[in-house]
Design an enzyme around this catalytic site. Structure first.
Site, short mmCIF file in Angstrom:
data_model
loop_
_atom_site.label_atom_id
_atom_site.label_comp_id
_atom_site.label_asym_id
_atom_site.label_seq_id
_atom_site.Cartn_x
_atom_site.Cartn_y
_atom_site.Cartn_z
N VAL A 185 0.85 -1.20 0.00
CA VAL A 185 0.00 0.00 0.00
C VAL A 185 0.88 1.24 0.00
O VAL A 185 0.52 2.27 -0.57
CB VAL A 185 -0.98 0.00 1.20
CG1 VAL A 185 -0.27 0.08 2.53
CG2 VAL A 185 -1.99 1.13 1.10
N GLY A 186 2.04 1.15 0.64
CA GLY A 186 2.97 2.29 0.67
C GLY A 186 3.69 2.40 -0.66
O GLY A 186 3.94 1.39 -1.33
N GLY A 226 -6.91 7.69 7.63
CA GLY A 226 -7.35 7.07 6.38
C GLY A 226 -8.10 5.81 6.75
O GLY A 226 -8.54 5.64 7.89
N ARG A 227 -8.21 4.89 5.77
CA ARG A 227 -8.93 3.64 6.02
C ARG A 227 -8.35 2.88 7.21
O ARG A 227 -9.07 2.31 8.02
CB ARG A 227 -8.85 2.73 4.79
CG ARG A 227 -9.72 3.15 3.63
CD ARG A 227 -9.44 2.23 2.45
NE ARG A 227 -8.05 2.40 2.00
CZ ARG A 227 -7.68 3.17 0.99
NH1 ARG A 227 -8.58 3.80 0.29
NH2 ARG A 227 -6.42 3.29 0.65
N PRO A 252 -9.25 18.43 7.76
CA PRO A 252 -10.25 17.53 8.36
C PRO A 252 -10.79 16.54 7.34
O PRO A 252 -10.87 16.85 6.15
CB PRO A 252 -11.36 18.51 8.80
CG PRO A 252 -10.71 19.84 8.92
CD PRO A 252 -9.61 19.85 7.90
N ARG A 253 -11.12 15.36 7.80
CA ARG A 253 -11.70 14.34 6.92
C ARG A 253 -13.03 13.89 7.53
O ARG A 253 -13.13 12.80 8.11
CB ARG A 253 -10.72 13.17 6.76
CG ARG A 253 -9.33 13.65 6.32
CD ARG A 253 -8.48 12.55 5.78
NE ARG A 253 -9.00 12.05 4.53
CZ ARG A 253 -8.46 11.03 3.85
NH1 ARG A 253 -7.39 10.44 4.32
NH2 ARG A 253 -8.97 10.62 2.72
N ARG A 287 5.47 4.02 8.49
CA ARG A 287 6.82 3.90 7.96
C ARG A 287 7.80 4.47 8.99
O ARG A 287 7.51 5.47 9.65
CB ARG A 287 6.97 4.71 6.65
CG ARG A 287 6.36 4.06 5.43
CD ARG A 287 7.13 2.81 5.01
NE ARG A 287 6.62 2.22 3.79
CZ ARG A 287 5.69 1.26 3.72
NH1 ARG A 287 5.16 0.78 4.84
NH2 ARG A 287 5.31 0.77 2.56
N ASP A 327 6.38 -1.11 14.37
CA ASP A 327 6.43 -2.21 13.40
C ASP A 327 7.37 -1.86 12.26
O ASP A 327 7.68 -2.69 11.42
CB ASP A 327 5.02 -2.49 12.86
CG ASP A 327 5.00 -3.67 11.90
OD1 ASP A 327 5.58 -4.72 12.25
OD2 ASP A 327 4.45 -3.55 10.78
N GLU A 358 15.55 -0.99 7.82
CA GLU A 358 14.95 -2.32 8.02
C GLU A 358 15.80 -3.33 7.27
O GLU A 358 16.05 -3.13 6.09
CB GLU A 358 13.51 -2.33 7.50
CG GLU A 358 12.60 -1.48 8.37
CD GLU A 358 11.14 -1.50 7.94
OE1 GLU A 358 10.80 -2.26 7.01
OE2 GLU A 358 10.35 -0.76 8.53
N HIS A 370 8.32 -5.37 10.80
CA HIS A 370 7.45 -4.95 9.68
C HIS A 370 6.52 -6.09 9.24
O HIS A 370 6.63 -6.60 8.12
CB HIS A 370 8.31 -4.47 8.49
CG HIS A 370 7.55 -3.56 7.56
ND1 HIS A 370 8.14 -2.57 6.83
CD2 HIS A 370 6.23 -3.50 7.23
CE1 HIS A 370 7.23 -1.94 6.09
NE2 HIS A 370 6.06 -2.50 6.33
N ILE A 371 5.59 -6.45 10.14
CA ILE A 371 4.71 -7.60 9.85
C ILE A 371 3.22 -7.21 9.86
O ILE A 371 2.36 -8.08 9.94
CB ILE A 371 4.92 -8.75 10.86
CG1 ILE A 371 4.73 -8.24 12.32
CG2 ILE A 371 6.29 -9.39 10.68
CD1 ILE A 371 4.54 -9.37 13.32
O1 LIG Z 1 4.13 -1.76 4.62
C1 LIG Z 1 3.46 -2.42 3.89
C2 LIG Z 1 2.86 -1.93 2.69
O2 LIG Z 1 3.13 -0.79 2.30
O3 LIG Z 1 2.09 -2.67 2.08
#
Ligand SMILES: O=CC(=O)O
Length: 354
Positions: free
Chosen positions: A109-110, A188-189, A213-214, A271, A295, A300, A319-320
């Site tokens: 996702v990042g 966010g989500r 604001p969201r 991150r 995490d 890393e 990072h899990i």
């Molecule tokens: O850190 C995990 C991702 O970005 O999916």
């Protein structure tokens, strides 16, 4: 070395009759070429194999990332690239790939490992994997928060190593969620999913900060928009959920930690780059804040000699956050589908607007 071997995989099973084999090989040579930088989970691999849309080569290891030199060599002339977050996709790599490269799909996702400017300049479309990992990341964040605030790692260590004497009134006391204020940095989500999971623990109030604001997201969890200063001051638990950008780089630094309560717990599952780790070490070791659960770190893996590892009030995971079998398979499937759609010139399921 077996683990590091590069696999060339056919789009269809090779037939052993001479004619058919030749035909498949001829077919292979006209299909778009794809390079996959990691042995991805089976669901994605199956879709890629069954697609008959591409010929692909894969770095056949999950334990050792493809060395940069080999990566630069292996991407030469490819039409599509599927990567994970350990690969830096920058001008050097895109130049090495050359002008055929039309689609990049990251199984993450990042996207802070991608140079979006360079990708945009070259007209390369980019897919990524949001949403499918939201539940897993939220779940792990709650686990990390509880492990940190209720000192679970310290407690199991004491139990195992003889520190468990008589029952004591204040031994291994921590902080509880009931009646607390939980702050979310970057709503966010994932932030919403974390708050939804924490609400049943009788949290008193959710607050958040973001660039603006969201209200739609905040409404779902009844969260109040506050400034970064107020977030630091009011939060009993501060959970970082923002993307790493030039604006959020080291946004969690000594100024922020100085404003936090000395009973507060800091959690980061976004991150490592959003935190100044020297400042965090200082805040944790001087009792400015009560604990931290991380995490993600810089770098890393975090070297085992890193000072943060010496602190009892710092829980560090490798990072899990998205590491459940179902989520990692879903991420690999989405990454492959994004790639295949992109190569067909169709809209991807999840495409970054560049
Ligand atoms: O850190 C995990 C991702 O970005 O999916």
């Amino acid at each position: 070395m077996a683990l590091r071997r590069l696999q060339r995989l056919a789009v269809a099973p090779l037939s052993f009759t001479g004619g058919a084999t030749t035909q498949v090989l001829r077919e292979m040579s006209t299909l778009p070429r794809v390079y996959v930088t990691r042995q991805i989970p089976p669901e994605g691999l199956r879709i890629l194999r069954d697609s008959r849309q591409v010929q692909f080569e894969l770095w056949d290891s999950d334990d050792v990332p493809v060395p940069r030199k080999e990566l630069l060599q292996n991407v030469k002339g490819v039409d599509g690239l599927l990567c994970v977050l350990t690969e830096k996709i920058d001008a050097e790599l895109l130049d090495a790939a050359g002008p055929n490269l039309k689609v990049l799909s990251t199984m993450s996702v990042g996207f802070d490992h991608l140079s979006l400017e360079e990708l945009k300049k070259r007209g390369i479309r980019v897919g990524y994997t949001p949403e499918v990992l939201t539940d897993a990341v939220a779940e792990l964040t709650v686990a990390l928060l509880l492990a940190t605030s209720r000192r679970l790692i310290e407690a199991t260590h004491e139990a195992k190593t003889g520190g468990w004497g008589t029952w004591r009134t204040l031994w291994l006391c921590g902080y509880e969620l009931a009646n607390s204020t939980v702050g979310i940095l970057g709503l966010g989500r994932i932030g919403v999913a974390i708050a939804e999971r924490l609400a049943p623990f009788k949290v008193k109030k959710f607050i958040y900060t973001d660039v603006a604001p969201r209200p739609e997201l905040a409404k779902a969890i009844n969260a109040e928009y506050v400034s970064l200063d107020e977030l630091a001051k009011q939060s009993d638990f501060l959970s970082v959920c923002c993307a790493l950008t030039p604006e959020t780089n080291e946004i969690c630094n000594k100024d922020l930690f100085a404003k936090m309560k000395n009973t507060s717990i800091f959690i980061n599952t976004s991150r490592g780059g959003v935190v100044n780790q020297e400042d965090l070490y200082e805040a944790l070791s001087t009792g400015q804040i009560a604990g931290a659960g991380l995490d993600v770190t810089v770098p890393e893996p975090l070297p085992t000699s890193h000072p943060l590892f010496t602190l009892k009030n710092c829980v560090i995971l490798p990072h899990i956050a998205s590491a459940s079998y179902s989520t990692r398979n879903a991420m690999s499937a989405l990454a492959v589908n994004n790639l295949l759609l992109g190569l067909r010139g169709q809209p991807m399921i999840k495409e970054l607007k560049l």
